[in-house]
Design a protein around this motif. Structure first.
Motif, PDB file in Angstrom:
ATOM      1  N   ASP A 104       0.812  -1.222   0.000  1.00 19.90           N
ATOM      2  CA  ASP A 104       0.000   0.000   0.000  1.00 19.90           C
ATOM      3  C   ASP A 104       0.851   1.281   0.000  1.00 19.90           C
ATOM      4  O   ASP A 104       0.337   2.371   0.160  1.00 19.90           O
ATOM      5  N   GLY A 105       2.173   1.145  -0.171  1.00 21.65           N
ATOM      6  CA  GLY A 105       3.027   2.320  -0.334  1.00 21.65           C
ATOM      7  C   GLY A 105       3.765   2.795   0.898  1.00 21.65           C
ATOM      8  O   GLY A 105       4.508   3.768   0.838  1.00 21.65           O
ATOM      9  N   ARG A 106       3.574   2.110   2.022  1.00 20.95           N
ATOM     10  CA  ARG A 106       4.265   2.540   3.242  1.00 20.95           C
ATOM     11  C   ARG A 106       5.684   1.969   3.293  1.00 20.95           C
ATOM     12  O   ARG A 106       5.964   0.924   2.722  1.00 20.95           O
ATOM     13  N   LYS A 107       6.548   2.662   3.989  1.00 18.19           N
ATOM     14  CA  LYS A 107       7.875   2.144   4.340  1.00 18.19           C
ATOM     15  C   LYS A 107       7.897   2.044   5.850  1.00 18.19           C
ATOM     16  O   LYS A 107       7.537   2.995   6.545  1.00 18.19           O
ATOM     17  N   ILE A 108       8.313   0.888   6.363  1.00 15.84           N
ATOM     18  CA  ILE A 108       8.300   0.641   7.797  1.00 15.84           C
ATOM     19  C   ILE A 108       9.724   0.338   8.253  1.00 15.84           C
ATOM     20  O   ILE A 108      10.385  -0.546   7.717  1.00 15.84           O
ATOM     21  N   ILE A 109      10.167   1.082   9.268  1.00 18.88           N
ATOM     22  CA  ILE A 109      11.520   0.947   9.807  1.00 18.88           C
ATOM     23  C   ILE A 109      11.432   0.717  11.306  1.00 18.88           C
ATOM     24  O   ILE A 109      10.707   1.433  12.002  1.00 18.88           O
ATOM     25  N   THR A 110      12.157  -0.263  11.799  1.00 17.76           N
ATOM     26  CA  THR A 110      12.168  -0.570  13.224  1.00 17.76           C
ATOM     27  C   THR A 110      13.415   0.029  13.867  1.00 17.76           C
ATOM     28  O   THR A 110      14.505  -0.027  13.303  1.00 17.76           O
ATOM     29  N   ILE A 111      13.220   0.608  15.051  1.00 16.16           N
ATOM     30  CA  ILE A 111      14.309   1.193  15.828  1.00 16.16           C
ATOM     31  C   ILE A 111      14.382   0.435  17.151  1.00 16.16           C
ATOM     32  O   ILE A 111      13.372   0.267  17.837  1.00 16.16           O
ATOM     33  N   LYS A 112      15.595  -0.003  17.521  1.00 13.38           N
ATOM     34  CA  LYS A 112      15.766  -0.808  18.738  1.00 13.38           C
ATOM     35  C   LYS A 112      16.080   0.032  19.973  1.00 13.38           C
ATOM     36  O   LYS A 112      15.532  -0.204  21.041  1.00 13.38           O
ATOM     37  N   ASP A 113      17.001   0.994  19.805  1.00 14.29           N
ATOM     38  CA  ASP A 113      17.463   1.776  20.951  1.00 14.29           C
ATOM     39  C   ASP A 113      18.152   3.045  20.444  1.00 14.29           C
ATOM     40  O   ASP A 113      18.212   3.281  19.235  1.00 14.29           O
ATOM     41  N   VAL A 114      18.669   3.842  21.375  1.00 16.62           N
ATOM     42  CA  VAL A 114      19.311   5.103  20.992  1.00 16.62           C
ATOM     43  C   VAL A 114      20.528   4.834  20.105  1.00 16.62           C
ATOM     44  O   VAL A 114      20.774   5.567  19.148  1.00 16.62           O
ATOM     45  N   ALA A 115      21.266   3.778  20.388  1.00  8.19           N
ATOM     46  CA  ALA A 115      22.426   3.439  19.553  1.00  8.19           C
ATOM     47  C   ALA A 115      21.988   3.135  18.120  1.00  8.19           C
ATOM     48  O   ALA A 115      22.677   3.514  17.165  1.00  8.19           O
ATOM     49  N   ASP A 116      20.847   2.478  17.962  1.00  8.07           N
ATOM     50  CA  ASP A 116      20.317   2.168  16.636  1.00  8.07           C
ATOM     51  C   ASP A 116      19.947   3.460  15.893  1.00  8.07           C
ATOM     52  O   ASP A 116      20.170   3.572  14.690  1.00  8.07           O
ATOM     53  N   VAL A 117      19.413   4.433  16.620  1.00  2.45           N
ATOM     54  CA  VAL A 117      19.094   5.738  16.016  1.00  2.45           C
ATOM     55  C   VAL A 117      20.382   6.380  15.515  1.00  2.45           C
ATOM     56  O   VAL A 117      20.431   6.914  14.401  1.00  2.45           O
ATOM     57  N   THR A 118      21.434   6.321  16.323  1.00  4.57           N
ATOM     58  CA  THR A 118      22.716   6.915  15.943  1.00  4.57           C
ATOM     59  C   THR A 118      23.260   6.269  14.670  1.00  4.57           C
ATOM     60  O   THR A 118      23.714   6.965  13.762  1.00  4.57           O
ATOM     61  N   VAL A 119      23.166   4.953  14.590  1.00  7.86           N
ATOM     62  CA  VAL A 119      23.645   4.230  13.415  1.00  7.86           C
ATOM     63  C   VAL A 119      22.838   4.596  12.171  1.00  7.86           C
ATOM     64  O   VAL A 119      23.386   4.743  11.079  1.00  7.86           O
ATOM     65  N   LYS A 120      21.529   4.776  12.343  1.00  7.08           N
ATOM     66  CA  LYS A 120      20.628   5.028  11.216  1.00  7.08           C
ATOM     67  C   LYS A 120      20.383   6.508  10.939  1.00  7.08           C
ATOM     68  O   LYS A 120      19.652   6.852  10.016  1.00  7.08           O
ATOM     69  N   LYS A 121      20.994   7.397  11.737  1.00  7.82           N
ATOM     70  CA  LYS A 121      20.711   8.831  11.654  1.00  7.82           C
ATOM     71  C   LYS A 121      20.851   9.385  10.241  1.00  7.82           C
ATOM     72  O   LYS A 121      19.919   9.991   9.712  1.00  7.82           O
ATOM     73  N   GLU A 122      22.013   9.206   9.625  1.00  9.87           N
ATOM     74  CA  GLU A 122      22.236   9.775   8.293  1.00  9.87           C
ATOM     75  C   GLU A 122      21.270   9.190   7.268  1.00  9.87           C
ATOM     76  O   GLU A 122      20.746   9.920   6.422  1.00  9.87           O
ATOM     77  N   ALA A 123      21.028   7.893   7.339  1.00  8.72           N
ATOM     78  CA  ALA A 123      20.115   7.253   6.389  1.00  8.72           C
ATOM     79  C   ALA A 123      18.682   7.746   6.605  1.00  8.72           C
ATOM     80  O   ALA A 123      17.952   7.971   5.637  1.00  8.72           O
ATOM     81  N   LEU A 124      18.266   7.931   7.864  1.00  6.93           N
ATOM     82  CA  LEU A 124      16.919   8.456   8.138  1.00  6.93           C
ATOM     83  C   LEU A 124      16.787   9.875   7.601  1.00  6.93           C
ATOM     84  O   LEU A 124      15.783  10.219   6.975  1.00  6.93           O
ATOM     85  N   GLN A 125      17.785  10.707   7.846  1.00  4.80           N
ATOM     86  CA  GLN A 125      17.721  12.083   7.348  1.00  4.80           C
ATOM     87  C   GLN A 125      17.749  12.111   5.822  1.00  4.80           C
ATOM     88  O   GLN A 125      17.049  12.912   5.211  1.00  4.80           O
ATOM     89  N   HIS A 126      18.501  11.221   5.216  1.00  8.17           N
ATOM     90  CA  HIS A 126      18.518  11.125   3.756  1.00  8.17           C
ATOM     91  C   HIS A 126      17.130  10.750   3.238  1.00  8.17           C
ATOM     92  O   HIS A 126      16.630  11.351   2.284  1.00  8.17           O
TER      93      HIS A 126
END
Length: 136
Positions: A104-126
């Motif tokens: 249906d067009g959604r993109k779903i991303i799972t976040i585990k913890d603050v460290a996971d946010v840090t790892v994914k930060k640039e990709a999320l902002q992109h």
């Protein structure tokens, strides 16, 4: 672009986060700041009973059921954080961000913890910046 007035509910998001367990609240606040700091035309509110982020810039008229203005909404279940981008599957370059594109067009991303946010930060902002480029 000129920022248009939409429903802003920063206080509602603040209250929502304050009700969470401290560890979960810290993760949500980290993601919140990442999203809001990506572009000045992103704002927040409570929608679908969760923090939700939307584009406030000028857009051509559209059917509200297409959720073109909605960028991302949190989905919290069983202390799992899922970011749902209602139209995110349309983004061609998601910055190698792992996630699920739904039919249906959604993109779903799972976040585990603050460290996971840090790892994914640039990709999320992109991903967010690419989504903004698609707005018309």
């Amino acid at each position: 672009m000129v920022k248009t007035k939409d429903i802003n509910d920063t206080e509602g998001v603040d209250l929502y986060i304050k009700k969470l367990a401290p560890e979960l609240a810290a993760i949500i606040e980290t993601i919140r700041q990442l999203i809001l700091n990506t572009d000045p035309l992103i704002d927040e509110r409570i929608k679908w009973n969760s923090p939700s982020y939307f584009y406030t810039g000028d857009m051509k008229p559209f059917d509200p059921k297409t959720y073109k203005r909605d960028l991302v909404v949190f989905n919290l279940r069983n202390d799992q954080i899922t970011l749902v981008f209602p139209t995110g599957a349309k983004i061609k370059d998601s910055g190698n961000l792992p996630g699920i594109n739904t039919k249906d067009g959604r993109k779903i991303i799972t976040i585990k913890d603050v460290a996971d946010v840090t790892v994914k930060k640039e990709a999320l902002q992109h991903l967010i910046k690419e989504w903004i480029k698609m707005t018309d």
